[in-house]
Design a protein around this motif. Structure first.
Motif, PDB file in Angstrom:
ATOM      1  N   LEU A  99      -1.986   2.390  -4.937  1.00 10.70           N
ATOM      2  CA  LEU A  99      -3.110   3.071  -4.290  1.00 10.70           C
ATOM      3  C   LEU A  99      -4.072   3.641  -5.328  1.00 10.70           C
ATOM      4  O   LEU A  99      -5.292   3.572  -5.155  1.00 10.70           O
ATOM      5  CB  LEU A  99      -2.612   4.179  -3.361  1.00 10.70           C
ATOM      6  CG  LEU A  99      -1.978   3.694  -2.066  1.00 10.70           C
ATOM      7  CD1 LEU A  99      -1.332   4.861  -1.333  1.00 10.70           C
ATOM      8  CD2 LEU A  99      -3.000   2.991  -1.182  1.00 10.70           C
ATOM      9  N   LEU A 114      -6.081   0.707  -6.718  1.00  9.14           N
ATOM     10  CA  LEU A 114      -7.107   0.304  -5.760  1.00  9.14           C
ATOM     11  C   LEU A 114      -8.248   1.314  -5.726  1.00  9.14           C
ATOM     12  O   LEU A 114      -9.421   0.940  -5.656  1.00  9.14           O
ATOM     13  CB  LEU A 114      -6.507   0.135  -4.367  1.00  9.14           C
ATOM     14  CG  LEU A 114      -5.550  -1.040  -4.189  1.00  9.14           C
ATOM     15  CD1 LEU A 114      -4.888  -0.977  -2.815  1.00  9.14           C
ATOM     16  CD2 LEU A 114      -6.252  -2.368  -4.392  1.00  9.14           C
ATOM     17  N   SER A 115      -7.906   2.583  -5.814  1.00 10.12           N
ATOM     18  CA  SER A 115      -8.930   3.632  -5.810  1.00 10.12           C
ATOM     19  C   SER A 115      -9.853   3.490  -7.012  1.00 10.12           C
ATOM     20  O   SER A 115     -11.074   3.589  -6.887  1.00 10.12           O
ATOM     21  CB  SER A 115      -8.260   5.006  -5.802  1.00 10.12           C
ATOM     22  OG  SER A 115      -9.217   6.023  -5.877  1.00 10.12           O
ATOM     23  N   LEU A 169       0.813  -1.215   0.000  1.00  5.57           N
ATOM     24  CA  LEU A 169       0.000   0.000   0.000  1.00  5.57           C
ATOM     25  C   LEU A 169       0.850   1.269   0.000  1.00  5.57           C
ATOM     26  O   LEU A 169       0.311   2.361  -0.155  1.00  5.57           O
ATOM     27  CB  LEU A 169      -0.942   0.002   1.206  1.00  5.57           C
ATOM     28  CG  LEU A 169      -1.978  -1.118   1.225  1.00  5.57           C
ATOM     29  CD1 LEU A 169      -2.781  -1.059   2.515  1.00  5.57           C
ATOM     30  CD2 LEU A 169      -2.887  -1.050   0.013  1.00  5.57           C
ATOM     31  N   THR A 177     -12.023  -2.416   0.794  1.00  2.79           N
ATOM     32  CA  THR A 177     -12.723  -1.147   0.591  1.00  2.79           C
ATOM     33  C   THR A 177     -12.661  -0.310   1.853  1.00  2.79           C
ATOM     34  O   THR A 177     -12.339   0.893   1.802  1.00  2.79           O
ATOM     35  CB  THR A 177     -14.201  -1.405   0.207  1.00  2.79           C
ATOM     36  OG1 THR A 177     -14.231  -2.233  -0.949  1.00  2.79           O
ATOM     37  CG2 THR A 177     -14.932  -0.108  -0.065  1.00  2.79           C
ATOM     38  N   LEU A 219     -11.774  -5.123  -6.169  1.00  4.01           N
ATOM     39  CA  LEU A 219     -11.234  -5.275  -4.824  1.00  4.01           C
ATOM     40  C   LEU A 219     -11.654  -6.632  -4.274  1.00  4.01           C
ATOM     41  O   LEU A 219     -12.736  -7.129  -4.576  1.00  4.01           O
ATOM     42  CB  LEU A 219     -11.727  -4.154  -3.914  1.00  4.01           C
ATOM     43  CG  LEU A 219     -11.294  -2.740  -4.318  1.00  4.01           C
ATOM     44  CD1 LEU A 219     -11.769  -1.732  -3.285  1.00  4.01           C
ATOM     45  CD2 LEU A 219      -9.790  -2.633  -4.509  1.00  4.01           C
ATOM     46  N   SER A 227     -12.121   0.563  -6.595  1.00  5.68           N
ATOM     47  CA  SER A 227     -13.188   0.758  -5.605  1.00  5.68           C
ATOM     48  C   SER A 227     -14.420   1.370  -6.258  1.00  5.68           C
ATOM     49  O   SER A 227     -15.528   1.210  -5.759  1.00  5.68           O
ATOM     50  CB  SER A 227     -12.702   1.631  -4.442  1.00  5.68           C
ATOM     51  OG  SER A 227     -12.561   2.976  -4.839  1.00  5.68           O
ATOM     52  N   LEU A 257      -9.090   1.071   2.484  1.00  8.58           N
ATOM     53  CA  LEU A 257      -8.814   2.188   1.582  1.00  8.58           C
ATOM     54  C   LEU A 257      -9.591   3.430   2.006  1.00  8.58           C
ATOM     55  O   LEU A 257      -9.033   4.528   2.080  1.00  8.58           O
ATOM     56  CB  LEU A 257      -9.154   1.793   0.143  1.00  8.58           C
ATOM     57  CG  LEU A 257      -8.769   2.772  -0.952  1.00  8.58           C
ATOM     58  CD1 LEU A 257      -7.267   3.021  -0.974  1.00  8.58           C
ATOM     59  CD2 LEU A 257      -9.244   2.255  -2.299  1.00  8.58           C
ATOM     60  N   ASP A 258     -10.867   3.266   2.322  1.00  8.26           N
ATOM     61  CA  ASP A 258     -11.694   4.397   2.756  1.00  8.26           C
ATOM     62  C   ASP A 258     -11.153   5.022   4.043  1.00  8.26           C
ATOM     63  O   ASP A 258     -11.126   6.244   4.182  1.00  8.26           O
ATOM     64  CB  ASP A 258     -13.145   3.967   2.958  1.00  8.26           C
ATOM     65  CG  ASP A 258     -13.883   3.692   1.663  1.00  8.26           C
ATOM     66  OD1 ASP A 258     -13.358   4.058   0.579  1.00  8.26           O
ATOM     67  OD2 ASP A 258     -14.976   3.093   1.730  1.00  8.26           O
TER      68      ASP A 258
END
Length: 113
Positions: A37, A40-41, A31, A96, A90, A44, A99-100
């Motif tokens: 990142l 992943l964003s 990460l 999720t 994801l 999401s 990440l949030d």
């Protein structure tokens, strides 16, 4: 129902085992990459192919594929084949939430630089 670990429950928990600490450190290192990142964003928001990720993020397809291979190895993303394409998403709601929470923390940090 998703159970959230609060500071209270974490304080009462026993320390991480060596194996768990090593696995978590491996995930945290993954990460630590801005490119991962960003991948992943994007995932999401919706599942995407390597080509879609590459075009949207303006990163080479080989680079995106290499990042996705690591993210799959760490069970942060999963892929499902549709014909010749693999749609990545994801792995689960925990990713999720992670990440949030990280993005939420970023919003609380003072702007500096």
């Amino acid at each position: 129902m998703v159970s959230m670990v609060t500071a209270e429950t974490r304080r009462d928990a026993s320390p991480l085992s060596v194996a768990d600490a090593e696995r978590l450190a491996e995930i945290m290192q993954a990460l630590a990459s801005p490119a991962r990142l960003r991948i992943l964003s994007m995932l999401s928001a919706r599942p995407s192919t390597v080509t879609e990720l590459s075009e949207q993020l303006q990163i080479g397809q080989t680079t995106v594929s290499n990042h996705l291979r690591l993210l799959r190895h760490l069970s942060l993303v999963t892929g499902s084949r549709a014909g010749r394409h693999i749609h990545y998403s994801l792995f689960d709601d925990h990713v999720t939430e992670l990440l949030d929470e990280a993005i939420g923390h970023l919003e609380h940090l003072p702007r500096g630089g």
